[in-house]
Design an enzyme around this catalytic site. Structure first.
Site, mmCIF file in Angstrom:
data_model
loop_
_atom_site.group_PDB
_atom_site.id
_atom_site.type_symbol
_atom_site.label_atom_id
_atom_site.label_comp_id
_atom_site.label_asym_id
_atom_site.label_seq_id
_atom_site.Cartn_x
_atom_site.Cartn_y
_atom_site.Cartn_z
ATOM 1 N N GLY A 56 -2.239 -2.661 2.443
ATOM 2 C CA GLY A 56 -0.920 -3.093 1.966
ATOM 3 C C GLY A 56 0.168 -3.210 3.008
ATOM 4 N N ASP A 115 4.691 5.992 -3.805
ATOM 5 C CA ASP A 115 4.660 6.078 -5.267
ATOM 6 C C ASP A 115 4.623 7.565 -5.636
ATOM 7 O OD1 ASP A 115 4.374 5.281 -7.923
ATOM 8 O OD2 ASP A 115 2.229 4.986 -7.773
ATOM 9 N N THR A 119 -0.643 9.902 -0.942
ATOM 10 C CA THR A 119 -1.246 9.253 0.236
ATOM 11 C C THR A 119 -0.536 9.688 1.511
ATOM 12 O OG1 THR A 119 -1.793 7.334 -1.137
ATOM 13 C CG2 THR A 119 -1.882 7.037 1.249
ATOM 14 N N LEU A 120 0.792 9.567 1.518
ATOM 15 C CA LEU A 120 1.523 9.893 2.741
ATOM 16 C C LEU A 120 1.502 11.387 3.021
ATOM 17 C CD1 LEU A 120 4.680 7.663 3.150
ATOM 18 C CD2 LEU A 120 2.678 7.860 4.626
ATOM 19 N N LYS A 143 9.451 4.352 -4.828
ATOM 20 C CA LYS A 143 9.743 4.485 -6.274
ATOM 21 C C LYS A 143 10.129 5.930 -6.535
ATOM 22 C CE LYS A 143 6.163 1.250 -7.931
ATOM 23 N NZ LYS A 143 4.837 1.222 -8.589
ATOM 24 N N ARG A 177 -1.049 -10.903 -2.270
ATOM 25 C CA ARG A 177 -0.637 -10.215 -1.046
ATOM 26 C C ARG A 177 0.226 -11.062 -0.124
ATOM 27 N NH1 ARG A 177 -3.131 -5.306 -0.193
ATOM 28 N NH2 ARG A 177 -5.304 -5.182 -0.804
HETATM 29 P P1 5GP Z 1 0.820 7.177 -3.668
HETATM 30 O O1 5GP Z 1 -0.263 7.972 -3.038
HETATM 31 O O2 5GP Z 1 2.172 7.338 -3.039
HETATM 32 O O3 5GP Z 1 0.851 7.319 -5.164
HETATM 33 O O4 5GP Z 1 0.305 5.730 -3.546
HETATM 34 C C1 5GP Z 1 0.742 4.825 -2.692
HETATM 35 C C2 5GP Z 1 -0.183 3.642 -2.799
HETATM 36 O O5 5GP Z 1 -0.312 3.188 -4.158
HETATM 37 C C3 5GP Z 1 0.392 2.500 -2.032
HETATM 38 O O6 5GP Z 1 -0.088 2.503 -0.727
HETATM 39 C C4 5GP Z 1 -0.135 1.305 -2.803
HETATM 40 O O7 5GP Z 1 -1.401 0.994 -2.333
HETATM 41 C C5 5GP Z 1 -0.275 1.791 -4.217
HETATM 42 N N1 5GP Z 1 0.865 1.370 -5.045
HETATM 43 C C6 5GP Z 1 1.768 2.175 -5.649
HETATM 44 N N2 5GP Z 1 2.662 1.453 -6.343
HETATM 45 C C7 5GP Z 1 2.327 0.150 -6.173
HETATM 46 C C8 5GP Z 1 2.878 -1.075 -6.653
HETATM 47 O O8 5GP Z 1 3.876 -1.158 -7.379
HETATM 48 N N3 5GP Z 1 2.233 -2.205 -6.267
HETATM 49 C C9 5GP Z 1 1.130 -2.196 -5.468
HETATM 50 N N4 5GP Z 1 0.590 -3.365 -5.151
HETATM 51 N N5 5GP Z 1 0.585 -1.051 -4.994
HETATM 52 C C10 5GP Z 1 1.184 0.108 -5.342
HETATM 53 MG MG MG Z 2 -1.515 1.295 0.025
#
Ligand code: 5GP
Ligand code: MG
Length: 189
Positions: A56, A115, A119-120, A143, A177
């Site tokens: 992404g 989100d 992940t981070l 978000k 994308r």
């Molecule tokens: P986290 O581990 O912070 O929940 O996830 C982050 C990952 O979730 C991002 O790198 C992305 O791949 C995916 N993600 C979260 N929200 C969105 C969104 O609104 N759109 C898309 N395309 N990917 C998202």
């Molecule tokens: Mg991602």
């Protein structure tokens, strides 16, 4: 000769609700973020290692790194979270590591969107454990309503509501994308 100004911006398709952030706004913000990074890392003697999280972040990273004046190199890492669907489960797994050995390097993780934060959070801890000099984070989108773990973000492009977004690197089932803007998806089903 093709006039680049005449290249059409792809229109919204039926699956997309609205354009949330247009291409010019993204470009202006990426330049601001790069300026801040140039300021903060001014004077570093070793190149900053930009670690883009695949897939992404690839477009954001490509635009950001071309506005950097501080010495830098580009690398990538890939992770997946166990479980299906569009929500992170918290079980993050490294599926592709960086090429560079990050020990003693300044690292800037470049991510498309924060989100839940799983992940981070995982990657910051993983890369810090490698004897890196510093680990910071640059995310294009955040978000805030969705955070499950606190992650300290040094550079944030835009704060967005809790909607599924696509474009500028972000996908839905590998589609959308390469849209130049960020659009909100219509909620499927
Ligand atoms: P986290 O581990 O912070 O929940 O996830 C982050 C990952 O979730 C991002 O790198 C992305 O791949 C995916 N993600 C979260 N929200 C969105 C969104 O609104 N759109 C898309 N395309 N990917 C998202
Ligand atoms: Mg991602």
């Amino acid at each position: 000769m093709t006039n680049i100004r005449s290249i059409a911006i792809p229109p919204l398709t039926a699956d997309l609700e609205r354009v949330l952030i247009d291409a010019d706004t993204i470009q202006r913000r990426v330049i601001e973020m790069a300026n801040q990074i140039n300021h903060d890392y001014a004077g570093i003697t070793e190149p900053l290692v930009l670690v883009g999280i695949l897939k992404g972040s690839f477009i954001f990273l490509a635009d950001l790194c071309r506005k950097l004046t501080v010495p830098h190199v580009v690398d990538f890492i890939a992770v997946s979270s166990y479980g299906k669907g569009s929500t992170s489960t918290g079980n993050v797994r490294l599926v592709m590591d960086t090429r560079e050995n990050l020990e003693k390097h300044h690292v800037l993780i470049v991510e498309d969107i924060l989100d839940t934060g799983y992940t981070l959070d995982y990657l910051v801890r993983n890369l810090k454990a490698r004897g890196t000099r510093s680990v910071n984070t640059a995310v294009l989108l955040e978000k805030p309503d969705r955070h499950k773990v606190e992650v300290h973000l040094q550079y944030v492009g835009f704060t967005i509501p809790d909607v599924w977004v696509v474009g500028y690197g972000l996908d839905y089932g590998e589609q959308y994308r390469t849209l130049p803007y960020i659009a909100e998806m219509k909620i499927p089903g």
